[in-house]
Design a protein around this motif. Structure first.
Motif, PDB file in Angstrom:
ATOM      1  N   UNK A 253      -1.043  12.892  -6.432  1.00 37.26           N
ATOM      2  CA  UNK A 253      -1.207  14.182  -5.746  1.00 37.26           C
ATOM      3  C   UNK A 253      -0.193  14.327  -4.624  1.00 37.26           C
ATOM      4  N   UNK A 254       0.294  13.175  -4.116  1.00 33.24           N
ATOM      5  CA  UNK A 254       1.313  13.195  -3.068  1.00 33.24           C
ATOM      6  C   UNK A 254       0.790  13.533  -1.693  1.00 33.24           C
ATOM      7  N   UNK A 255      -0.530  13.674  -1.569  1.00 39.40           N
ATOM      8  CA  UNK A 255      -1.080  14.053  -0.266  1.00 39.40           C
ATOM      9  C   UNK A 255      -0.940  12.928   0.759  1.00 39.40           C
ATOM     10  N   UNK A 256      -1.228  11.708   0.299  1.00 40.82           N
ATOM     11  CA  UNK A 256      -1.155  10.550   1.190  1.00 40.82           C
ATOM     12  C   UNK A 256      -0.822   9.317   0.366  1.00 40.82           C
ATOM     13  N   UNK A 257      -0.177   8.341   0.974  1.00 39.67           N
ATOM     14  CA  UNK A 257       0.106   7.109   0.229  1.00 39.67           C
ATOM     15  C   UNK A 257      -1.166   6.339  -0.085  1.00 39.67           C
ATOM     16  N   UNK A 258      -1.217   5.803  -1.306  1.00 42.85           N
ATOM     17  CA  UNK A 258      -2.348   4.976  -1.733  1.00 42.85           C
ATOM     18  C   UNK A 258      -1.796   3.690  -2.328  1.00 42.85           C
ATOM     19  N   UNK A 259      -2.302   2.564  -1.858  1.00 44.04           N
ATOM     20  CA  UNK A 259      -1.965   1.285  -2.479  1.00 44.04           C
ATOM     21  C   UNK A 259      -3.265   0.622  -2.917  1.00 44.04           C
ATOM     22  N   UNK A 260      -3.161  -0.321  -3.851  1.00 43.35           N
ATOM     23  CA  UNK A 260      -4.350  -0.898  -4.477  1.00 43.35           C
ATOM     24  C   UNK A 260      -4.358  -2.413  -4.285  1.00 43.35           C
ATOM     25  N   UNK A 261      -5.539  -2.942  -3.979  1.00 43.40           N
ATOM     26  CA  UNK A 261      -5.758  -4.383  -3.947  1.00 43.40           C
ATOM     27  C   UNK A 261      -6.766  -4.714  -5.034  1.00 43.40           C
ATOM     28  N   UNK A 262      -6.408  -5.635  -5.902  1.00 47.85           N
ATOM     29  CA  UNK A 262      -7.333  -6.068  -6.951  1.00 47.85           C
ATOM     30  C   UNK A 262      -7.046  -7.532  -7.263  1.00 47.85           C
ATOM     31  N   UNK A 263      -8.051  -8.353  -7.100  1.00 51.46           N
ATOM     32  CA  UNK A 263      -7.889  -9.798  -7.259  1.00 51.46           C
ATOM     33  C   UNK A 263      -8.709 -10.280  -8.447  1.00 51.46           C
TER      34      UNK A 263
END
Length: 505
Positions: free
Chosen positions: A451-461
């Protein structure tokens, strides 16, 4: 390449220790924040650097040392080009064969009689200058010299021959003592490691320059496995003709390159490198992993790529001034390579969304440790969250939506965080092991990120199932990380660079 006096050098002569940088001024060691160095105008590329376009985008390639023996480097490179999908003309050069890998072979470059854009040279060191001279005679504008056995073992004379030939004819020469070059967009691949042993990344926007072929190969293989795209990979070895400064200058102008990561053992000319890095970081992020910081590492670098690593403190302070981001190890180098896939942001208020409370606590610790701030949700967001969350969950940051959360709950919460003005960036933690979370979470996160509204990063272990979903997200351009600490550390460095870039000169 090693900086040396212009007088004749004996093959066993050891170069004098020199950091490659100008004598450090007091500002290098100032305790207050260092001011950025501002480049004095655009860097104009000399003809040799312009000719790198023939290295990365050749319509035809000759392989000097193309072999019929599958265990030889010349055979591996030829097979990689053929089976990797390169569509240009390939001319094997082998005086002892008429056919190599079903292609007509030629005794020498001078006997091909057709236009050649790039010569890949993988023969004995003593024969390299003659082959390069033949390439110059055939008006070939570029070469990649895989062969080792030059200044890194004391053969300064052979290396100087290469430099003299290349400079006389304005040839762009990568190497010697390098692993090769990769351009995934047009399948140019002079890396001598076989395709079945080292994966190749798809096309992307990250370019990677590495003084070490081994380190470069590890990162490229990892990028291929995790579906992180690359624009270009360059193993430049001794950097005799085209060095790290030239590569930064070229990539600054390269439209396909949006960010650069680099592994460096030493620099040829510190002042020129700082100028190039400073100019580059005003347009694109530069991540640097500097090796040879200890006395043992410095000595190893000298025998590895003939590099003089110099003072670690001076180098670090210089990179700080230039706006470069410094990685401390290979894992962080790879993490930082991915972080610039996200939209640029200038605020430090971080929201954490998780289906596991413990990871939320670790994220909160990392936010404070990295001098970021946890977002304080607006009253409107809290009101809406209370309608979505089960009674056992609290509408606080870190936002633990508890272990029975499904993709729909993630999506609803993500939308609220995207609309909250008190949130600058989002760290989404997904424990894929829970019974309620399925593969649809990938599409939910990817849609929110795109969407480009805000940066999103993901953590998955986790193991195989988790890694599969992380690969898909990375393929979608959503950066994933193994732990909250690595994710938030990368986020903090991205913010630091964004602030530097948007600071007016």
């Amino acid at each position: 390449m090693v900086k040396r006096k212009k007088t004749k050098s004996r093959p066993t002569q050891k170069p004098k220790k020199n950091s490659g940088f100008p004598n450090p001024k007091p500002v290098f060691f100032a305790k207050k924040p260092l001011s950025p160095i501002h480049a004095e105008g655009e860097i104009k590329l000399r003809k040799q650097v312009q000719n790198l376009s023939y290295v990365f985008n050749p319509s035809s390639i000759a392989i000097v040392g193309a072999s019929r023996n599958p265990s030889k480097i010349g055979n591996a490179i030829l097979r990689n080009l053929i089976h990797g999908g390169y569509s240009g003309q390939i001319y094997p050069i082998n005086p002892n064969a008429d056919i190599v890998e079903n292609l007509r072979a030629y005794p020498s470059l001078s006997q091909v009689g057709k236009k050649i854009d790039c010569a890949i040279i993988c023969i004995h060191a003593k024969d390299v200058p003659h082959a390069l001279q033949q390439a110059a005679g055939a008006k070939i504008p570029s070469a990649v010299i895989i062969s080792g056995g030059f200044a890194e073992i004391g053969n300064v004379h052979g290396e100087m021959q290469i430099k003299q030939i290349a400079n006389k004819h304005d040839m762009a020469v990568i190497g010697p003592n390098c692993m090769g070059v990769l351009n995934p967009q047009n399948k140019v691949d002079s890396v001598f490691l076989p395709l079945h042993k080292m994966g190749r990344p798809g096309a992307g926007s990250i370019s990677f320059i590495s003084q070490s072929g081994a380190v470069g190969g590890c990162i490229v293989d990892l990028a291929g496995a995790q579906r992180v795209g690359m624009a270009k990979f360059i193993s430049y070895g001794n950097g005799t003709v085209i060095n790290e400064t030239d590569l930064l200058s070229y990539l600054m102008h390269d439209e396909k390159t949006k960010s650069i990561i680099s592994y460096i053992e030493g620099v040829n000319n510190g002042r020129e490198f700082m100028h190039a890095a400073s100019s580059l970081t005003r347009k694109k992020p530069l991540v640097v992993l500097k090796a040879g910081k200890t006395s043992a590492g410095s000595q190893a670098a000298r025998s590895h790529t003939a590099s003089l690593s110099g003072s670690a403190e001076v180098f670090s302070a210089a990179m700080e001034q230039c706006g470069a981001i410094q990685a401390q190890n290979l894992e962080e180098l790879f993490d930082l390579a991915k972080i610039f896939e996200i939209p640029a942001f200038l605020g430090s208020k971080i929201a954490v969304l998780t289906n596991g409370g413990g990871n939320g606590v670790l994220a909160a610790d990392a936010i404070e440790r990295e001098h970021l701030r946890p977002s304080i949700f607006s009253a409107k967001t809290i009101k809406q969250l209370k309608k979505i969350l089960p009674p056992t969950a609290h509408a606080l940051n870190p936002l633990d939506i508890i272990g029975d959360a499904d993709s729909a709950r993630y999506e609803a919460c993500l939308q609220l965080l995207l609309e909250d003005e008190n949130v600058d960036a989002i760290v989404a933690i997904a424990l894929m092991q829970t019974a309620s979370l399925d593969s649809s979470i990938v599409n939910v996160i990817a849609r929110a990120a795109h969407s480009g509204k805000k940066p999103i990063i993901v953590v998955s272990t986790g193991g195989e199932y988790t890694q599969l979903h992380k690969k898909i997200l990375d393929d979608y351009g959503v950066p994933t990380f193994d732990s909250p600490s690595s994710a938030i550390s990368a986020l903090a460095k991205a913010l630091k660079y964004n602030i530097y870039k948007h600071t007016k000169p």
